[in-house]
Design a protein around this motif. Structure first.
Motif, PDB file in Angstrom:
ATOM      1  N   GLY A  50       3.956 -11.919   2.100  1.00 19.77           N
ATOM      2  CA  GLY A  50       3.282 -13.020   1.351  1.00 19.77           C
ATOM      3  C   GLY A  50       1.926 -13.080   1.585  1.00 19.77           C
ATOM      4  N   SER A  51       1.290 -12.242   2.002  1.00 19.79           N
ATOM      5  CA  SER A  51      -0.189 -12.521   2.412  1.00 19.79           C
ATOM      6  C   SER A  51      -1.309 -11.274   1.958  1.00 19.79           C
ATOM      7  CB  SER A  51      -0.426 -12.265   4.038  1.00 19.79           C
ATOM      8  OG  SER A  51      -1.850 -12.359   4.395  1.00 19.79           O
ATOM      9  N   ARG A  52      -2.303 -11.865   1.446  1.00 20.45           N
ATOM     10  CA  ARG A  52      -3.295 -10.906   0.794  1.00 20.45           C
ATOM     11  C   ARG A  52      -3.893  -9.818   1.931  1.00 20.45           C
ATOM     12  NH1 ARG A  52      -8.186 -13.765  -1.332  1.00 20.45           N
ATOM     13  NH2 ARG A  52      -8.515 -11.626  -2.131  1.00 20.45           N
ATOM     14  N   ILE A  53      -3.675 -10.381   3.292  1.00 17.57           N
ATOM     15  CA  ILE A  53      -4.530  -9.480   4.320  1.00 17.57           C
ATOM     16  C   ILE A  53      -3.678  -8.282   4.508  1.00 17.57           C
ATOM     17  CG2 ILE A  53      -3.135 -10.160   6.415  1.00 17.57           C
ATOM     18  CD1 ILE A  53      -5.916 -10.641   7.588  1.00 17.57           C
ATOM     19  N   LEU A  54      -2.301  -8.103   3.923  1.00 16.30           N
ATOM     20  CA  LEU A  54      -1.284  -7.115   4.072  1.00 16.30           C
ATOM     21  C   LEU A  54      -1.260  -6.206   2.826  1.00 16.30           C
ATOM     22  CD1 LEU A  54       1.592  -8.301   6.675  1.00 16.30           C
ATOM     23  CD2 LEU A  54      -0.303  -6.365   6.868  1.00 16.30           C
ATOM     24  N   GLU A  55      -1.966  -6.409   1.799  1.00 17.23           N
ATOM     25  CA  GLU A  55      -1.902  -6.023   0.388  1.00 17.23           C
ATOM     26  C   GLU A  55      -2.149  -4.439   0.712  1.00 17.23           C
ATOM     27  OE1 GLU A  55      -3.039  -8.250  -3.421  1.00 17.23           O
ATOM     28  OE2 GLU A  55      -4.557  -8.343  -1.916  1.00 17.23           O
ATOM     29  N   GLY A  56      -1.327  -3.636   0.316  1.00 19.06           N
ATOM     30  CA  GLY A  56      -1.517  -1.881   0.375  1.00 19.06           C
ATOM     31  C   GLY A  56      -0.604  -1.425   1.547  1.00 19.06           C
ATOM     32  N   TYR A  57      -0.072  -2.431   2.496  1.00 16.43           N
ATOM     33  CA  TYR A  57       0.486  -1.963   3.629  1.00 16.43           C
ATOM     34  C   TYR A  57       1.942  -1.351   3.206  1.00 16.43           C
ATOM     35  CZ  TYR A  57       3.184  -1.877   7.995  1.00 16.43           C
ATOM     36  OH  TYR A  57       3.820  -1.723   8.943  1.00 16.43           O
ATOM     37  N   ARG A  58       2.200   0.130   3.348  1.00 18.61           N
ATOM     38  CA  ARG A  58       3.254   0.542   3.009  1.00 18.61           C
ATOM     39  C   ARG A  58       4.015   1.263   4.329  1.00 18.61           C
ATOM     40  NH1 ARG A  58       3.988   1.439  -2.355  1.00 18.61           N
ATOM     41  NH2 ARG A  58       5.734   2.684  -2.257  1.00 18.61           N
ATOM     42  N   PRO A  59       4.780   0.415   5.018  1.00 14.15           N
ATOM     43  CA  PRO A  59       5.194   0.831   6.319  1.00 14.15           C
ATOM     44  C   PRO A  59       5.993   2.266   6.292  1.00 14.15           C
ATOM     45  CG  PRO A  59       6.239  -1.461   5.917  1.00 14.15           C
ATOM     46  CD  PRO A  59       5.519  -0.556   4.422  1.00 14.15           C
ATOM     47  N   ARG A 283      -5.247  -4.414   3.971  1.00 16.71           N
ATOM     48  CA  ARG A 283      -6.413  -4.253   3.177  1.00 16.71           C
ATOM     49  C   ARG A 283      -7.218  -3.849   4.424  1.00 16.71           C
ATOM     50  NH1 ARG A 283      -6.779  -7.267  -1.672  1.00 16.71           N
ATOM     51  NH2 ARG A 283      -9.051  -6.795  -1.695  1.00 16.71           N
ATOM     52  N   GLN A 284      -8.455  -2.911   4.092  1.00 20.96           N
ATOM     53  CA  GLN A 284      -9.313  -2.798   5.041  1.00 20.96           C
ATOM     54  C   GLN A 284     -10.782  -2.346   4.275  1.00 20.96           C
ATOM     55  OE1 GLN A 284      -7.951   0.749   7.561  1.00 20.96           O
ATOM     56  NE2 GLN A 284      -6.101   0.143   7.472  1.00 20.96           N
TER      57      GLN A 284
END
Length: 440
Positions: A50-59, A283-284
């Motif tokens: 639910g956070s924009r800071i973790l967009e793109g995170y694929r565990p 996101r980075q």
């Protein structure tokens, strides 16, 4: 199953219950379909919590609960929408759209597992994995008219849960059918060496133990809406007709649960969120020419939502030198006192019973006018059992004049999930659940 997968995107356009939907529309050899809250890692789907800071995170790994569902033949159809990092009671703290209540699109699904409850409500016989910290399974279950089970802390492995509060998070189940919950709890339960807190649990025994007596704290009934009070009282009459003894009691410790919970939860959450700095997960895209502190501050300011920032500040303050004993340590002692209160009552009764939420699902315009304190106080009935780590369940128990569902919450002693499952099945036989009209 194939028809559902084909129509899933269209269904989601109306309800916003998923943040990610499977790209594979073939059910293949799957025995069943399931969804999971976006706070559970999944190796083949983006996990954003639910956070924009973790967009793109694929565990690169599945949460244990998801892995066990897959091993049992299940297909993960999507990750359900939620409040950012589980911070909220109405799923309005999500940057990826707000899930809409299937009974009234102008109302909330509850939170933070709002998308999971919505999916459980609109998809017949669907089972959704949720995560509860202070009411994030039972609250949305009540608002969406479904069953929501929160097992004993440690019954289901927390491996793969993106933590809100480590000592509070529990993986649970939501479904419109109590038999589905009884079917899948044994699948996701069990010891897991990847989560030491799961390794001391006794075996889950499903023997059909019945609840013969319930205690209803009178002070928990203060401040209820007229409709919820009426629906809950009618449910007590139904319980008596089922041969269950209902006794009114006092439980003064309940009033301390909310302040203790929010000190513990924000303290643990603020620590967990320290790892999100735009350098490891999600996101980075920050300016790498900045000094670390500047980069860190910019990134968190840009991509954390307002409620997340509020809880980081509260939790950091409560853990400061000179304040830790005054707030955090005292809250831990309050938690032990509340556990003792439940234990004393459960010596004489099989369960403690309350309404799940003090009101039916509010409209979004009503939620926008709530202060943070009013929003936090909405969880005053769901927080106590979550604080104790005891298993509890919300079951549908009535509808108001607008057809909005309400639930009642039943709490048993640690490791007594069997009683909850048996009760839910018996309750399902006497209570007529009204399903929402869904265009499938």
């Amino acid at each position: 199953m194939k028809d559902l997968l084909a129509k899933l995107s269209k269904l989601n356009d109306k309800y916003s219950m998923f943040t990610t939907i499977t790209a594979d529309k073939d059910a293949g050899d799957s025995k069943f379909l399931f969804s999971a809250k976006d706070g559970l890692t999944s190796k083949d789907m983006e996990t954003k919590c639910g956070s924009r800071i973790l967009e793109g995170y694929r565990p690169v790994f599945d949460a244990t609960a998801i892995a066990k569902m897959r091993e049992a033949g299940g297909k993960l159809i999507g990750k359900t929408n939620m409040d950012e990092f589980g911070f909220g009671s109405f799923s309005t703290n999500s940057p990826f759209g707000v899930p809409k209540n299937p009974y009234d699109l102008e109302r909330s699904c509850g939170g933070s597992s709002g998308g999971a409850a919505c999916a459980a409500s609109v998809i017949e016989y669907h089972v959704a994995l949720g995560v509860s910290t202070g009411g994030s399974v039972c609250c949305p279950a009540s608002f969406c008219g479904v069953y929501g089970l929160v097992p004993t802390y440690g019954r289901v492995s927390r491996y793969g849960v993106i933590d809100n509060g480590n000592s509070l998070d529990k993986v649970g189940l939501l479904s419109s059918c109590p038999f589905q919950i009884a079917k899948f709890l044994p699948i996701i339960s069990g010891k897991d060496p990847k989560d030491p807190t799961s390794c001391c649990q006794p075996e889950l025994e499903i023997k059909g133990k019945k609840i013969k007596s319930v205690a209803v704290p009178e002070n928990a009934l203060d401040g209820l809406s007229k409709d919820v009070r009426s629906g809950f009282n009618a449910s007590l009459d139904t319980l008596r007709g089922m041969g269950i003894d209902v006794e009114m009691i006092t439980m003064p410790s309940l009033k301390y649960a909310i302040p203790a919970y929010y000190i513990i939860e924000t303290s643990e959450a603020s620590t967990n969120l320290a790892s999100y700095v735009g350098m490891r997960y999600g996101r980075q895209d920050g300016d790498l020419s900045l000094k670390f502190d500047d980069y860190f501050n910019y990134f968190r300011t840009e991509y954390f939502g307002d409620e997340t920032k509020r809880r980081i500040i509260l939790g950091t303050y409560a853990r400061m030198a000179g304040l830790r004993d005054r707030y955090y340590s005292k809250s831990l002692r309050v938690r032990l006192h509340i556990i003792s209160s439940y234990k004393e009552i459960l010596k004489e009764h099989d369960a403690v019973l309350t309404p799940t939420m003090p009101f039916v699902s509010p409209r979004f315009d009503e939620i926008s006018n709530m202060s943070p304190v009013e929003s936090y106080s909405a969880d005053r009935l769901t927080v106590p059992p979550n604080l104790t780590g005891m298993p509890h369940m919300s079951v549908p128990c009535g509808y108001d004049g607008n057809g909005m569902p309400m639930g009642m919450q039943i709490v048993t002693d640690h490791w007594q999930e069997d009683r909850l499952l048996t009760f839910a099945k018996e309750w399902g036989a006497v209570f007529d659940v009204r399903r929402p009209e869904v265009p499938l």
